[in-house]
Write an enzyme that holds these catalytic residues in place. Sequence first.
Site, PDB file in Angstrom:
ATOM      1  N   VAL A  62     154.320  76.047  73.614  1.00  0.00           N
ATOM      2  CA  VAL A  62     154.868  74.868  74.002  1.00  0.00           C
ATOM      3  C   VAL A  62     154.252  73.635  73.389  1.00  0.00           C
ATOM      4  O   VAL A  62     152.791  73.840  73.408  1.00  0.00           O
ATOM      5  CB  VAL A  62     154.789  74.687  75.368  1.00  0.00           C
ATOM      6  CG1 VAL A  62     155.516  73.610  75.904  1.00  0.00           C
ATOM      7  CG2 VAL A  62     155.565  75.917  76.097  1.00  0.00           C
ATOM      8  N   CYS A  63     154.800  72.539  72.814  1.00  0.00           N
ATOM      9  CA  CYS A  63     154.119  71.414  72.552  1.00  0.00           C
ATOM     10  C   CYS A  63     154.979  70.149  73.070  1.00  0.00           C
ATOM     11  O   CYS A  63     156.006  70.527  74.185  1.00  0.00           O
ATOM     12  CB  CYS A  63     153.655  71.160  71.298  1.00  0.00           C
ATOM     13  SG  CYS A  63     155.098  71.030  70.348  1.00  0.00           S
ATOM     14  N   ARG A  64     154.883  69.029  72.426  1.00  0.00           N
ATOM     15  CA  ARG A  64     155.964  67.871  72.991  1.00  0.00           C
ATOM     16  C   ARG A  64     157.170  68.071  72.394  1.00  0.00           C
ATOM     17  O   ARG A  64     157.982  67.886  73.290  1.00  0.00           O
ATOM     18  CB  ARG A  64     155.161  66.698  72.361  1.00  0.00           C
ATOM     19  CG  ARG A  64     155.921  65.425  72.962  1.00  0.00           C
ATOM     20  CD  ARG A  64     155.271  64.150  72.727  1.00  0.00           C
ATOM     21  NE  ARG A  64     155.750  64.043  70.960  1.00  0.00           N
ATOM     22  CZ  ARG A  64     156.978  63.211  70.601  1.00  0.00           C
ATOM     23  NH1 ARG A  64     157.700  62.987  71.642  1.00  0.00           N
ATOM     24  NH2 ARG A  64     157.133  63.199  69.402  1.00  0.00           N
TER      25      ARG A  64
END
Length: 99
Positions: A62-64
Amino acid sequence: MKEITAKEVQQAMEQGSKLNLIDVREVNEVETGHIPGVIHIPLGLLEFRLHELNKNEPYIMVCRSGGRSGRATQILESNGFIVSNMAGGMLAWEGAVKI
């Protein structure tokens, strides 16, 4: 690269599935809000912390927005891990957020 939608992750969590989510954003980004129970490993440190992960367990990165987690997914795949990228990242996340 295998991908999973934020909605699929949310539904799995709501159904009680135990997921191994790894947030690869920077510390200040994670502090503004993250998925409860996520493991935080900034992308720049990921290769140095591979020994902390289990190759027999699947991970969701997960990231932005999905870019950095895509790179993280490639790193883990090339090291023999079972891994998926959460498409759209936190921008697509509609579930609970912990601050």
